[in-house]
Write a protein that holds these residues in place. Structure first.
Motif, short mmCIF file in Angstrom:
data_model
loop_
_atom_site.label_atom_id
_atom_site.label_comp_id
_atom_site.label_asym_id
_atom_site.label_seq_id
_atom_site.Cartn_x
_atom_site.Cartn_y
_atom_site.Cartn_z
N GLN A 170 0.78 -1.24 -0.24
CA GLN A 170 -0.15 -0.10 -0.12
C GLN A 170 0.85 1.05 0.07
O GLN A 170 1.85 1.25 0.59
CB GLN A 170 -0.96 0.08 1.15
N GLU A 171 0.35 2.30 -0.66
CA GLU A 171 1.41 3.45 -0.87
C GLU A 171 0.65 4.12 0.41
O GLU A 171 -0.66 4.46 0.54
CB GLU A 171 1.03 4.17 -1.91
N LEU A 172 1.45 4.91 1.13
CA LEU A 172 1.12 5.75 2.09
C LEU A 172 1.05 7.23 1.92
O LEU A 172 1.64 7.83 0.83
CB LEU A 172 2.17 5.67 3.52
N LYS A 173 -0.11 7.90 2.31
CA LYS A 173 -0.37 9.46 1.67
C LYS A 173 0.67 10.30 2.43
O LYS A 173 1.05 11.51 1.67
CB LYS A 173 -1.73 9.85 2.27
N THR A 174 1.45 10.17 3.63
CA THR A 174 2.30 10.89 4.16
C THR A 174 3.57 10.12 4.35
O THR A 174 3.75 8.89 4.56
CB THR A 174 1.81 11.49 5.64
N HIS A 175 4.66 10.84 4.53
CA HIS A 175 5.91 10.48 4.89
C HIS A 175 6.02 9.99 6.47
O HIS A 175 5.31 10.46 7.18
CB HIS A 175 6.84 11.33 4.47
N GLY A 176 6.90 9.02 6.57
CA GLY A 176 7.20 8.55 8.03
C GLY A 176 6.93 7.33 8.11
O GLY A 176 6.99 6.53 7.23
N THR A 177 6.60 6.80 9.23
CA THR A 177 6.29 5.61 9.72
C THR A 177 4.67 4.90 9.34
O THR A 177 4.08 5.89 9.33
CB THR A 177 6.57 5.13 10.98
N PRO A 178 4.51 3.65 9.03
CA PRO A 178 3.03 3.55 8.80
C PRO A 178 2.27 3.63 9.82
O PRO A 178 1.15 3.73 9.72
CB PRO A 178 3.23 2.06 8.35
N TYR A 179 2.90 3.68 11.02
CA TYR A 179 2.04 3.68 12.13
C TYR A 179 1.26 5.17 12.26
O TYR A 179 0.09 5.11 12.87
CB TYR A 179 2.84 3.55 13.43
#
Length: 53
Positions: free
Chosen positions: A39-48
């Motif tokens: 899955q592509e995340l909307k924001t940078h950083g950790t998936p949490y």
């Protein structure tokens, strides 16, 4: 057996329908993925702390 840290900063040098080959320095590691979800995340950083698209 390789660990996840062995893949960090490596380059993908090959792939197939159920595997990828990562090269880091002189090491080449084949990662077999019989079933996985990406899955592509909307924001940078950790998936949490990120939201999914």
């Amino acid at each position: 057996m390789a660990q996840l840290k062995d893949l960090v900063d490596g380059a993908v040098v090959g792939s197939g329908s159920d595997y990828i080959v990562i090269q880091k320095g002189k090491k080449r590691i084949m990662l077999e993925c019989a079933g996985f979800k990406m899955q592509e995340l909307k924001t940078h950083g950790t998936p949490y702390g990120s939201q999914f698209d």
